[in-house]
Write a protein that holds these residues in place. Structure first.
Motif, PDB file in Angstrom:
ATOM      1  N   LYS A  15       9.614  -2.252 -12.217  1.00  0.00           N
ATOM      2  CA  LYS A  15       8.783  -3.440 -11.944  1.00  0.00           C
ATOM      3  C   LYS A  15       9.109  -4.092 -10.604  1.00  0.00           C
ATOM      4  N   ASP A  67       7.070  -1.316  -8.254  1.00  0.00           N
ATOM      5  CA  ASP A  67       5.602  -1.272  -8.336  1.00  0.00           C
ATOM      6  C   ASP A  67       5.076  -2.695  -8.204  1.00  0.00           C
ATOM      7  N   ILE A  68       4.892  -3.115  -6.971  1.00  0.00           N
ATOM      8  CA  ILE A  68       4.473  -4.494  -6.763  1.00  0.00           C
ATOM      9  C   ILE A  68       2.948  -4.506  -6.644  1.00  0.00           C
ATOM     10  N   PRO A  69       2.252  -5.368  -7.409  1.00  0.00           N
ATOM     11  CA  PRO A  69       0.786  -5.366  -7.359  1.00  0.00           C
ATOM     12  C   PRO A  69       0.253  -5.522  -5.930  1.00  0.00           C
ATOM     13  N   ALA A  70      -0.892  -4.891  -5.671  1.00  0.00           N
ATOM     14  CA  ALA A  70      -1.454  -4.872  -4.319  1.00  0.00           C
ATOM     15  C   ALA A  70      -1.826  -6.274  -3.826  1.00  0.00           C
ATOM     16  N   ASN A  71      -2.145  -7.171  -4.755  1.00  0.00           N
ATOM     17  CA  ASN A  71      -2.548  -8.518  -4.322  1.00  0.00           C
ATOM     18  C   ASN A  71      -1.352  -9.459  -4.150  1.00  0.00           C
ATOM     19  N   ALA A  72      -0.155  -8.901  -4.145  1.00  0.00           N
ATOM     20  CA  ALA A  72       1.044  -9.743  -4.010  1.00  0.00           C
ATOM     21  C   ALA A  72       1.079 -10.432  -2.647  1.00  0.00           C
ATOM     22  N   LYS A  90       3.401 -16.145  -9.045  1.00  0.00           N
ATOM     23  CA  LYS A  90       2.631 -15.314  -8.115  1.00  0.00           C
ATOM     24  C   LYS A  90       3.518 -14.132  -7.749  1.00  0.00           C
ATOM     25  N   ASP A  91       2.912 -12.939  -7.731  1.00  0.00           N
ATOM     26  CA  ASP A  91       3.692 -11.768  -7.329  1.00  0.00           C
ATOM     27  C   ASP A  91       4.036 -11.873  -5.851  1.00  0.00           C
ATOM     28  N   ARG A 149       5.917  -9.916  -2.583  1.00  0.00           N
ATOM     29  CA  ARG A 149       6.506  -8.677  -2.076  1.00  0.00           C
ATOM     30  C   ARG A 149       7.280  -9.031  -0.816  1.00  0.00           C
ATOM     31  N   LYS A 167       8.360 -12.221  -9.454  1.00  0.00           N
ATOM     32  CA  LYS A 167       7.369 -13.223  -9.831  1.00  0.00           C
ATOM     33  C   LYS A 167       8.152 -14.314 -10.532  1.00  0.00           C
TER      34      LYS A 167
END
Ligand code: CUA
Length: 306
Positions: free
Chosen positions: A84, A87-92, A124-125, A127, A163
């Motif tokens: 986790k 794999d950071i979400p693209a919208n981070a 909020k995610d 990165r 997050k």
């Protein structure tokens, strides 16, 4: 354990407690059995002979299989949990972290720079794209409240993600002994509401500065990149840079990779290391010709061109 400020931190604590509990259970059970056997089977007189026991298949199977399952389970939950932070979400929200002897610098997407604290919005995610200054030493970004620790190196980018789910102020440490004032690389992580973060970004007492994308755009023109690299998708002397980030690249020697910050960085500084299939190795190396900030800008700009 220190205060936990993210869901991930709770998971890490859970695994840590699980391993501790299993270990405590084993040491107590083994010690009690050992004491019991020592008393129960002690030699009572000289005439008694110790029976010769070779093995017990059932017992050995049990004590091999059960610990193996426990260990595989620990590995599995550890891996899933650690993934986790990768794999950071693209919208981070992306924040650049620069480490040097002996301080941190954080650059937000609008160009705001801060060295006193890292401010992020809650829930909020995030990165973090991290690097140590060129020719500096190894540092390590450590936030105990988030249970994340990642090395920060002078030669390439490293990443971590989190997050935070609780507003507050937490400690940031450098966890790598990096010289005389290593202990001064103490810093704060301040988790605030989204509104407060937006206000924070607007406060530009750090001085008017270009955003990383603007720095890159300027440098792109100054360095004459556009003479060979189109931004619209048409190949020139060099490959187009349109929508490049996150895509697969195939090279002359048949190898492939997914374009990330490290690939872009290497291609700017040492373009002949990986030559895109179908192109000639004609680009001049930019090693020593761009500053860390310009390089960061170029990468941000190329990422933004879609
Ligand atoms: Cu940087 Cu220790």
């Amino acid at each position: 354990m220190p205060e936990a400020a993210s869901e991930y931190a709770n998971e890490v604590d859970w695994i840590n407690n699980f391993i501790t509990n299993v270990s405590v259970f084993c040491i107590v059970a083994i010690t009690l059995a050992m004491l019991y056997f020592a008393v129960r089977y002690r030699r009572k007189d000289d005439g008694r002979k110790t029976p010769y026991i070779t093995h017990s298949v059932a017992l050995e199977t049990v004590w091999t299989v059960i610990p193996t399952i426990v260990v595989i389970y620990v590995f599995y939950i550890g891996l899933v949990s650690y993934q986790k932070t990768r794999d950071i979400p693209a919208n981070a929200l992306e924040i650049n972290v620069l480490a040097y002897s002996w301080a941190w610098q954080f650059t937000h997407p609008n160009g705001k720079k801060a060295g006193d604290e890292l401010v992020v919005p809650v829930n909020k995610d995030i990165r973090l794209v991290m690097k140590a200054k060129q020719d500096d030493v190894l540092h390590s970004f450590f936030v105990p409240a988030l249970r994340i620790k990642e090395d920060v190196r002078p030669d390439d980018y490293s990443y971590t993600g989190f997050k935070a789910n609780k507003e507050g102020t937490y400690r940031i440490f450098c966890a790598e002994y990096c010289g005389l004032n290593h202990s001064q690389m103490l810093n704060s992580l301040r988790v605030v509401s989204q509104e407060e973060y937006d206000d924070y970004l607007l406060d530009r007492t750090d001085g008017p500065a270009l955003t990383p994308v603007q720095v890159g755009k300027k440098q792109f023109a100054t360095s004459g990149c556009v003479q060979c690299h189109s931004l619209e998708g048409k190949a020139g002397i060099g490959p187009s840079l349109n929508g490049l980030f996150g895509k697969e690249r195939v090279f002359e020697d048949g190898t492939k990779l997914i374009v990330d910050e490290n690939y872009l960085r290497e291609s700017i500084l040492y373009p002949k290391k990986k030559v895109v299939k179908g192109f000639a190795p004609v680009m001049n190396p930019f090693e020593g010709l761009v500053t860390e900030e310009q390089l960061e800008g170029l990468i941000a700009y190329i990422k933004s061109v879609k």
